[in-house]
Design a protein around this motif. Structure first.
Motif, PDB file in Angstrom:
ATOM      1  N   ASP A 131       0.825  -1.200   0.000  1.00  0.00           N
ATOM      2  CA  ASP A 131       0.000   0.000   0.000  1.00  0.00           C
ATOM      3  C   ASP A 131       0.867   1.261   0.000  1.00  0.00           C
ATOM      4  N   GLU A 179      -5.561  -3.980   4.151  1.00  0.00           N
ATOM      5  CA  GLU A 179      -5.502  -3.048   3.009  1.00  0.00           C
ATOM      6  C   GLU A 179      -5.810  -3.778   1.694  1.00  0.00           C
ATOM      7  N   HIS A 259      -2.434  -1.089  12.501  1.00  0.00           N
ATOM      8  CA  HIS A 259      -3.139  -0.225  11.556  1.00  0.00           C
ATOM      9  C   HIS A 259      -4.242  -1.017  10.853  1.00  0.00           C
ATOM     10  N   VAL A 263      -8.274  -0.522  10.765  1.00  0.00           N
ATOM     11  CA  VAL A 263      -8.947  -0.255   9.488  1.00  0.00           C
ATOM     12  C   VAL A 263     -10.037  -1.302   9.225  1.00  0.00           C
TER      13      VAL A 263
HETATM   14 ZN    ZN Z   1      -4.049   2.313   5.656  1.00  0.00          ZN
END
Ligand code: ZN
Ligand code: ADP
Length: 354
Positions: A131, A179, A259, A263
């Motif tokens: 990402d 992601e 993270h 998310v």
């Molecule tokens: Zn992110």
């Protein structure tokens, strides 16, 4: 922001041996190569990358920084610059970012600013880095905010060897996988369906599966970033799951939740909210079960106040006049931006949590 030039992405299992050859194909006759890496990667793979490059008679130096987010600091950045100057790097030198997102952001920012910018090559070692390696955003943190000091600087190439991911802890794999799932939700329904059908645990993903995730993730990200240069505003869609995700990360304290886990939780709420707003079935329930199976958190810790999360979202860079911008789905693969005032969002978030 400069228009990005196209750059090659090499992806495969065990392709590290080709780095020298590929580097020379994108950078003409480099004077020196500076590898910026963290301690973990240096211990695991540092010798390998150095020897591959030295076999090409390249002048190779390695600058090692501590592992973890704290290295995206002004101090570490300064140390890297000092290292580069003391070792006589010049405009013809090339930097290799060898590590995860932290090293990519740091080394990229060093490359962006050293002598007004020299080429850099990403050699990512995490899944999450698929990402951050695409899009040209490089940055370090300021004590007052993440990624507050940065630049746009495109890599000359990304060389992604999935062999490295074999030593990546499960938590980090899952973080990157969030992601991957996000890129599916905002771009490609059948990809999401395929993931849900085939991935039931992240304990034993094969390198073929990793390559599948990475290829798709990079494809989607690159497409959106390229479109955005025509100012279509599509880049905002990459924020799917992140408005709540960032608030959760900040509220729990960075490092307390990955993270990707934050998310994932944010995406679940966005999916629930999309069903509510558009009165459609987005398979929220089965997605929730799937997330649970994979190990993502599917609800917010009860000790966290909804009020505090709203406060965090209000402070987000992307919030204007207390109107919170949220990425929802009109369909899986078809994102839209919706604006909510704090009170409305507060009630929705509370309803979802209870
Ligand atoms: Zn992110
Ligand atoms: P990201 O932002 O991509 O998650 P980080 O640079 O924060 O990446 O890396 C997360 C942690 O995982 C760091 O402690 C790093 O040293 C470690 N790490 C990165 N790549 C690997 C790997 N291939 N094997 C084992 N540990 C790794």
């Amino acid at each position: 922001q400069t228009k990005s030039r196209p750059y090659p992405v090499f992806l495969g299992d065990g392709i590290i041996d080709n780095v020298g050859e590929w580097l020379l194909s994108v950078c003409n006759n480099p004077s020196k190569i500076l590898i910026i890496t963290d301690q973990t990667i240096k211990d695991l793979y540092g010798g390998k990358l150095e020897s591959v490059l030295k076999a090409f008679d390249l002048d190779v130096l390695t600058c090692v920084v501590p592992s973890g987010e704290q290295s995206k600091s002004f101090e570490t950045y300064y140390k890297c610059l000092t290292f580069a100057l003391e070792n006589n790097l010049d405009r013809e030198s090339v930097i290799i970012a060898f590590g995860g997102g932290v090293v990519g952001d740091l080394a990229g920012f060093v490359a962006a600013t050293f002598m007004r910018g020299i080429p850099f090559i990403q050699v990512p070692t995490t899944l999450l880095a698929h990402d951050s390696a695409v899009g040209g955003k490089v940055a370090i943190n300021h004590p007052l905010g993440k990624n507050m000091i940065g630049a746009f600087h495109q890599p000359h190439a990304i060389i992604y060897d999935t062999q490295f991911l074999k030593t990546l802890p499960l938590l980090e794999i899952r973080s990157g996988f969030a992601e991957v799932v996000k890129h599916g939700f905002i771009n490609d329904r059948s990809f999401v369906e395929n993931l849900m059908k085939t991935i039931h645990s992240l304990n034993h993903v094969t390198s073929e599966q990793l390559q599948w995730f990475i290829r798709k993730g990079i494809e989607v990200k690159a497409e959106i970033v390229a479109e955005d240069e025509r100012e279509t505003g599509k880049r905002a869609f990459l924020n799917f799951g992140h408005t709540l995700g960032h608030a959760l990360e900040a509220e729990l304290g960075y490092g307390k939740i990955s993270h990707g886990d934050a998310v994932a939780c944010g995406m679940l709420f966005a999916l629930w909210l999309s069903e509510k707003i558009f009165r459609k079935d987005f398979q929220y329930k089965s997605t929730k079960n799937w997330f649970n199976e994979i190990g993502f958190p599917v609800k917010i810790d009860e000790n966290i106040q909804t009020e505090s999360l709203l406060e965090r979202m209000k402070k987000d860079k992307k919030t204007v006049h207390s109107q919170i911008r949220f990425v929802l789905l009109e369909d899986i693969g078809n994102p839209v931006l919706k604006t909510f005032d704090t009170h409305t969002l507060y009630s929705f978030l509370n309803e979802w949590r209870t």
